[in-house]
Design an enzyme around this catalytic site. Structure first.
Site, short mmCIF file in Angstrom:
data_model
loop_
_atom_site.label_atom_id
_atom_site.label_comp_id
_atom_site.label_asym_id
_atom_site.label_seq_id
_atom_site.Cartn_x
_atom_site.Cartn_y
_atom_site.Cartn_z
N LYS A 187 51.55 69.19 -35.86
CA LYS A 187 52.16 69.44 -37.17
C LYS A 187 53.31 68.47 -37.41
CE LYS A 187 50.75 74.26 -37.18
NZ LYS A 187 51.04 75.63 -36.73
N GLN A 205 55.99 79.33 -35.16
CA GLN A 205 54.69 79.26 -34.48
C GLN A 205 54.41 80.58 -33.75
OE1 GLN A 205 52.48 76.53 -34.59
NE2 GLN A 205 51.10 78.00 -33.61
N ASP A 239 53.63 79.35 -44.32
CA ASP A 239 52.46 79.96 -43.67
C ASP A 239 51.87 81.08 -44.54
OD1 ASP A 239 51.32 79.03 -41.37
OD2 ASP A 239 52.71 80.02 -40.00
#
Ligand SMILES: NC(=O)c1ccc[n+]([C@@H]2O[C@H](COP(=O)([O-])OP(=O)(O)OC[C@H]3O[C@@H](n4cnc5c(N)ncnc54)[C@H](OP(=O)(O)O)[C@@H]3O)[C@@H](O)[C@H]2O)c1
Length: 295
Positions: free
Chosen positions: A55, A99, A122
């Site tokens: 990422k 994460q 997200d």
């Protein structure tokens, strides 16, 4: 029988990332800012480290500012929450991604809900989940967003198609259902208690496999000509080697489906591209500027 077309997620993602790069350039020159994405990694989970590294690399390549925040596996919930609150207040940061999975001592739901919904790239914050399911503008989870982009790339208008989603997780199955409903599909969400899953899958014009079971969806579960999106990423041992396989028995599916995503090279690359896409979306909305129109 002709073989299924391969939906090349890697190539579609590369195009999307190039377009995002042009959007970032345009924002810099016309609005004077560069979107910023912060990724928080707590602990040393090897898979998470690889995801976070990828990422970070993709963020830099797009021309955006990236910040990687590493916290020890022993970090307390208060410490992680405090970090998130600092990022919420940092005007240079447009997107925050924590994460998952988080270490056991940390309540993931509490951390996700602490993220400013406007920076929730997200799309897991309850506010974005609610907005998506009621048809309002929302930041949408990256994996299902990437799947829908690939479906539209392949099929164009999805209206009226029968879509079956195997899997009902909050990360993939449920938001996928909302996105496909918004595209006017007739949506069935199947799961571990579904009766006669093969028969349910065989009804699908669009079959999304997101169960996390290696090669569970067999060729005779697929309607001839259907479009199959394989979300699964499963590491298995075969012939003495470690291999990545999806949730679909790919070789069997090839002779039945009309089109299918490979693993790797299908959904995975689109997920990262959609994270960058969401960061530009978040930056433009939060700063009240229009998304730049680029070719
Ligand atoms: N490519 C990407 O970027 C990406 C991103 C996210 C996830 N993934 C992959 O996608 C897969 C799914 O991820 P997830 O996070 O959604 O998994 P998850 O949270 O474990 O959910 C799995 C879902 O599949 C259902 N399921 C499990 N076994 C089943 C069976 N035998 N028959 C029918 N349904 C069954 C479960 O049903 P119940 O609800 O009844 O338990 C659950 O709803 C995994 O392989 C994951 O690695 C890939």
């Amino acid at each position: 029988m002709t073989e299924a077309a391969i939906i090349d997620g890697k190539a579609i993602a590369a195009n999307l990332r190039a377009k995002i790069g042009r959007e970032v350039e345009a924002l810099k020159s016309s609005s004077g800012f560069v979107p910023g994405l912060a990724v928080v990694l707590v602990g040393e989970d090897p898979a998470s480290r690889v995801y976070v590294r990828n990422k970070g690399r993709a963020t830099a390549e797009s021309g955006m500012n990236g910040e990687e925040i590493r916290m020890p596996a022993s970090a307390s919930q208060e410490q992680v929450l405090a970090r998130v609150l600092t990022l919420n207040g940092d005007d240079a940061i447009d997107g925050i991604l924590v994460q998952l999975p988080l270490p056991d001592q940390i309540d993931s739901a509490a951390v996700l809900d602490a993220i400013d919904p406007l920076k929730d790239v997200d799309g897991f914050h309850i506010e974005n989940v609610g907005r998506l399911s009621t048809g309002l503008d929302a930041l949408v989870p990256c994996t299902p967003l990437g799947c829908v982009m690939m479906l539209k790339h392949r099929l164009g208008d999805l209206s009226g198609l029968d879509a079956v989603i195997a899997g009902r997780s909050n990360i993939v199955g449920k938001p996928m259902a909302q996105l496909l409903l918004a595209e006017h599909c007739t949506v069935t969400v199947a799961h571990s208690r579904t009766r006669d899953l093969p028969a349910v899958c065989r009804r699908a014009d669009i079959l999304i496999a997101a169960v996390g079971r290696p090669e569970m969806v067999l060729g005779d579960w697929i309607k001839p000509g259907a479009t199959v999106i394989d979300v699964g990423i499963n590491r298995i041992e075969r012939d003495g080697k470690t291999r990545l396989v999806g949730d679909v028995a790919f070789a069997e599916a090839l002779s039945v489906a009309g089109a299918i995503t490979p693993v790797p090279g299908g959904v995975g690359p689109m997920t990262i591209a959609c994270l960058l896409h969401n960061t530009v979306t978040a930056a433009c909305r939060r700063r009240g500027v229009d998304r730049p129109v680029v070719d």
